[in-house]
Design an enzyme around this catalytic site. Structure first.
Site, PDB file in Angstrom:
ATOM      1  N   HIS A   1      33.820  61.335  21.813  1.00 52.92           N
ATOM      2  CA  HIS A   1      32.501  61.661  21.260  1.00 52.92           C
ATOM      3  C   HIS A   1      31.421  61.513  22.340  1.00 52.92           C
ATOM      4  O   HIS A   1      30.441  62.256  22.355  1.00 52.92           O
ATOM      5  CB  HIS A   1      32.212  60.770  20.050  1.00 52.92           C
ATOM      6  CG  HIS A   1      30.939  61.130  19.316  1.00 52.92           C
ATOM      7  ND1 HIS A   1      30.699  62.399  18.834  1.00 52.92           N
ATOM      8  CD2 HIS A   1      29.842  60.405  18.995  1.00 52.92           C
ATOM      9  CE1 HIS A   1      29.505  62.427  18.250  1.00 52.92           C
ATOM     10  NE2 HIS A   1      28.968  61.222  18.334  1.00 52.92           N
TER      11      HIS A   1
ATOM     12  N   MET B   1      33.335  70.469  13.177  1.00 50.21           N
ATOM     13  CA  MET B   1      33.413  69.807  11.876  1.00 50.21           C
ATOM     14  C   MET B   1      32.161  69.999  11.029  1.00 50.21           C
ATOM     15  O   MET B   1      31.920  69.229  10.099  1.00 50.21           O
ATOM     16  CB  MET B   1      33.645  68.302  12.086  1.00 50.21           C
ATOM     17  CG  MET B   1      34.847  67.986  12.955  1.00 50.21           C
ATOM     18  SD  MET B   1      34.932  66.229  13.289  1.00 50.21           S
ATOM     19  CE  MET B   1      36.103  66.195  14.672  1.00 50.21           C
ATOM     20  N   SER B   2      31.362  71.009  11.351  1.00 50.51           N
ATOM     21  CA  SER B   2      30.108  71.179  10.609  1.00 50.51           C
ATOM     22  C   SER B   2      29.824  72.659  10.391  1.00 50.51           C
ATOM     23  O   SER B   2      30.716  73.498  10.459  1.00 50.51           O
ATOM     24  CB  SER B   2      28.959  70.542  11.401  1.00 50.51           C
ATOM     25  OG  SER B   2      28.716  71.275  12.586  1.00 50.51           O
TER      26      SER B   2
ATOM     27  N   ASN C   1      33.473  70.501  24.998  1.00 48.78           N
ATOM     28  CA  ASN C   1      34.765  70.084  25.550  1.00 48.78           C
ATOM     29  C   ASN C   1      35.800  71.176  25.330  1.00 48.78           C
ATOM     30  O   ASN C   1      35.640  72.017  24.441  1.00 48.78           O
ATOM     31  CB  ASN C   1      35.232  68.776  24.890  1.00 48.78           C
ATOM     32  CG  ASN C   1      35.319  68.913  23.382  1.00 48.78           C
ATOM     33  OD1 ASN C   1      34.322  68.739  22.677  1.00 48.78           O
ATOM     34  ND2 ASN C   1      36.465  69.266  22.888  1.00 48.78           N
TER      35      ASN C   1
ATOM     36  N   HIS D   1      22.915  61.348  16.055  1.00 44.62           N
ATOM     37  CA  HIS D   1      22.182  62.130  15.067  1.00 44.62           C
ATOM     38  C   HIS D   1      21.018  61.302  14.548  1.00 44.62           C
ATOM     39  O   HIS D   1      21.196  60.135  14.199  1.00 44.62           O
ATOM     40  CB  HIS D   1      23.076  62.476  13.871  1.00 44.62           C
ATOM     41  CG  HIS D   1      24.055  63.581  14.108  1.00 44.62           C
ATOM     42  ND1 HIS D   1      23.764  64.904  13.876  1.00 44.62           N
ATOM     43  CD2 HIS D   1      25.323  63.569  14.563  1.00 44.62           C
ATOM     44  CE1 HIS D   1      24.818  65.652  14.161  1.00 44.62           C
ATOM     45  NE2 HIS D   1      25.784  64.864  14.587  1.00 44.62           N
TER      46      HIS D   1
ATOM     47  N   HIS E   1      27.961  65.435   7.144  1.00 45.00           N
ATOM     48  CA  HIS E   1      29.298  66.023   7.292  1.00 45.00           C
ATOM     49  C   HIS E   1      30.220  65.493   6.202  1.00 45.00           C
ATOM     50  O   HIS E   1      30.107  64.325   5.815  1.00 45.00           O
ATOM     51  CB  HIS E   1      29.908  65.627   8.642  1.00 45.00           C
ATOM     52  CG  HIS E   1      29.046  65.856   9.836  1.00 45.00           C
ATOM     53  ND1 HIS E   1      28.051  64.986  10.209  1.00 45.00           N
ATOM     54  CD2 HIS E   1      29.040  66.854  10.745  1.00 45.00           C
ATOM     55  CE1 HIS E   1      27.460  65.441  11.300  1.00 45.00           C
ATOM     56  NE2 HIS E   1      28.036  66.570  11.650  1.00 45.00           N
TER      57      HIS E   1
ATOM     58  N   SER F   1      24.850  67.532  17.236  1.00 43.19           N
ATOM     59  CA  SER F   1      25.082  66.333  18.062  1.00 43.19           C
ATOM     60  C   SER F   1      24.374  66.407  19.405  1.00 43.19           C
ATOM     61  O   SER F   1      24.608  67.330  20.182  1.00 43.19           O
ATOM     62  CB  SER F   1      26.582  66.171  18.355  1.00 43.19           C
ATOM     63  OG  SER F   1      27.265  65.746  17.223  1.00 43.19           O
TER      64      SER F   1
ATOM     65  N   ALA G   1      27.730  71.092  18.257  1.00 46.12           N
ATOM     66  CA  ALA G   1      28.560  70.822  19.414  1.00 46.12           C
ATOM     67  C   ALA G   1      29.991  71.074  18.959  1.00 46.12           C
ATOM     68  O   ALA G   1      30.371  70.622  17.891  1.00 46.12           O
ATOM     69  CB  ALA G   1      28.393  69.378  19.852  1.00 46.12           C
TER      70      ALA G   1
ATOM     71  N   TYR H   1      33.134  64.487   6.645  1.00 50.36           N
ATOM     72  CA  TYR H   1      33.936  63.359   7.144  1.00 50.36           C
ATOM     73  C   TYR H   1      33.221  62.018   7.008  1.00 50.36           C
ATOM     74  O   TYR H   1      33.850  60.963   7.121  1.00 50.36           O
ATOM     75  CB  TYR H   1      34.389  63.583   8.598  1.00 50.36           C
ATOM     76  CG  TYR H   1      33.297  63.692   9.635  1.00 50.36           C
ATOM     77  CD1 TYR H   1      32.587  62.565  10.057  1.00 50.36           C
ATOM     78  CD2 TYR H   1      32.979  64.915  10.205  1.00 50.36           C
ATOM     79  CE1 TYR H   1      31.582  62.666  11.002  1.00 50.36           C
ATOM     80  CE2 TYR H   1      31.981  65.029  11.158  1.00 50.36           C
ATOM     81  CZ  TYR H   1      31.288  63.903  11.549  1.00 50.36           C
ATOM     82  OH  TYR H   1      30.295  64.014  12.482  1.00 50.36           O
ATOM     83  N   GLU H   2      31.906  62.043   6.767  1.00 47.41           N
ATOM     84  CA  GLU H   2      31.193  60.782   6.529  1.00 47.41           C
ATOM     85  C   GLU H   2      31.427  60.295   5.099  1.00 47.41           C
ATOM     86  O   GLU H   2      30.942  59.218   4.728  1.00 47.41           O
ATOM     87  CB  GLU H   2      29.687  60.976   6.737  1.00 47.41           C
ATOM     88  CG  GLU H   2      29.309  61.330   8.170  1.00 47.41           C
ATOM     89  CD  GLU H   2      27.843  61.735   8.278  1.00 47.41           C
ATOM     90  OE1 GLU H   2      26.994  60.835   8.430  1.00 47.41           O
ATOM     91  OE2 GLU H   2      27.540  62.942   8.186  1.00 47.41           O
TER      92      GLU H   2
HETATM   93  N1  ADE Z   1      33.343  68.848  18.104  1.00 46.88           N
HETATM   94  C1  ADE Z   1      33.322  68.769  19.446  1.00 46.88           C
HETATM   95  N2  ADE Z   1      34.551  68.943  19.940  1.00 46.88           N
HETATM   96  C2  ADE Z   1      35.374  69.133  18.876  1.00 46.88           C
HETATM   97  C3  ADE Z   1      36.747  69.360  18.738  1.00 46.88           C
HETATM   98  N3  ADE Z   1      37.532  69.431  19.779  1.00 46.88           N
HETATM   99  N4  ADE Z   1      37.250  69.513  17.496  1.00 46.88           N
HETATM  100  C4  ADE Z   1      36.449  69.460  16.442  1.00 46.88           C
HETATM  101  N5  ADE Z   1      35.145  69.240  16.503  1.00 46.88           N
HETATM  102  C5  ADE Z   1      34.608  69.086  17.713  1.00 46.88           C
END
Ligand code: ADE
Length: 311
Positions: free
Chosen positions: A283, A225-226, A249, A66, A91, A35, A121, A93-94
């Site tokens: 995001h 998530m990847s 984050n 992306h 991913h 990302s 990310a 989730y898509e």
């Molecule tokens: N990608 C970026 N931050 C995330 C989070 N807190 N949980 C899962 N995937 C993320």
């Protein structure tokens, strides 16, 4: 979900190679841009982009931030290394099956890459990891993988692939060394780096406080998530793996829950109540840090590729 589509790999490889000059037909290193990190391809020379739309078997990447193509080109200063970068990844989730998610990795392996640098990310669970830190991943926790969502379910990649692939050594120590040697050469502050364990979750929801606490208690430093499906497919194909996870984050894990019971009681007693500020991940925040640290990551990846011994 459909099983692995190994049969179509040779024709996909052929379709890609037909668009490339000889020097780029056999890339040495693969790069997966996470990302906001598609700028990683900007340091490549003599670039040829092949759109995912034009590659049989590739899905469409639907996530904002992306792109959707393979970029072939040369990287490095002291050596001219043919590389291929995935600008955008798939991913679960898509709505993509795991075999669709890892198909590009298998194609890159069939194109001949020996090593892959995967970026992402991710959220930091370890409070000592600050936003903007590059985490060199040394282990992972694949929650979906432990519970039936393992991309290697089904036939093995080749007759040479073990049925029960050991992954205790999935993250190459030799490649991880290069990160710190590159950081030193580029004089990137040592404090911009950490090492840790990445927890893979399916998403697309960010975690609840209880889930964040659970993952942290299980030993994870980062959550995302990847990446993990790609790591497993790369290892199955014998490709060396390096994962750089950018902390975009902090995962919010409040020590104490807000008690609505106490708040209402105080209110009924005519007392003033201070409402806690609730933080949530967005995001946009993830993409912002990706862009902010993009140049540093770009220089770092370029230097690492320069340091990979020619084989
Ligand atoms: N990608 C970026 N931050 C995330 C989070 N807190 N949980 C899962 N995937 C993320």
């Amino acid at each position: 979900a459909p099983g692995p589509n190994f049969e179509t790999i040779p024709s996909t490889v052929e379709a890609i190679r037909s668009q490339l000059p000889d020097g780029l037909k056999n890339p040495r290193v693969g790069i997966v841009c996470g990302s906001g990190l598609s700028g990683l391809a900007a340091s490549m020379k003599e670039v040829i982009e092949v759109a995912y739309d034009d590659i049989p078997g590739f899905a469409k990447s639907t996530v904002p931030g992306h792109r959707s193509s393979l970029a072939f080109g040369f990287m490095g200063d002291s050596q001219k290394v043919p590389v291929v970068a995935m600008l955008g990844r798939f991913h679960p989730y898509e709505g993509h099956s795991l075999s669709t998610v890892v198909y590009p990795i298998r194609v890159l392996a069939a194109l001949g890459i020996k090593d892959i640098i995967i970026t992402n990310a991710a959220g930091a669970l370890n409070p000592e990891i600050k936003v903007g830190t590059v985490v060199v991943v040394r282990d992972h926790l694949a929650l979906p993988g432990l519970a039936g969502m393992n991309p290697l379910l089904g036939p093995t990649f080749s007759s040479a692939t073990p049925r029960f692939l050991p992954v205790s050594d999935a993250y190459s120590p030799a490649l991880r060394r290069l990160v710190f040697l590159a950081a030193n050469e580029l004089s990137i502050p040592w404090s911009d780096f950490a090492e840790g364990t990445y927890a893979w979750v399916s998403g697309p929801t960010y975690e609840t406080p209880a889930e964040g606490r659970f993952l942290r208690a299980a030993g994870a430093d980062m959550v995302g998530m990847s990446t993990v499906p790609e790591v497993l497919a790369a290892r199955e194909a014998g490709v060396g793996v390096l994962v750089l996870s950018l902390a975009t984050n902090m995962v919010v894990i409040p020590e104490k829950y807000r008690s609505i019971k106490e708040e209402v009681e105080a209110e009924l007693l005519g007392k003033k109540v201070e409402l806690p500020v609730q933080e949530v991940v967005s995001h946009e925040e993830v993409l912002f840090i990706g862009r902010q640290k993009g140049d540093m990551m770009k220089g770092l990846v370029e230097k690492i590729i320069d340091l990979i011994p020619a084989s």
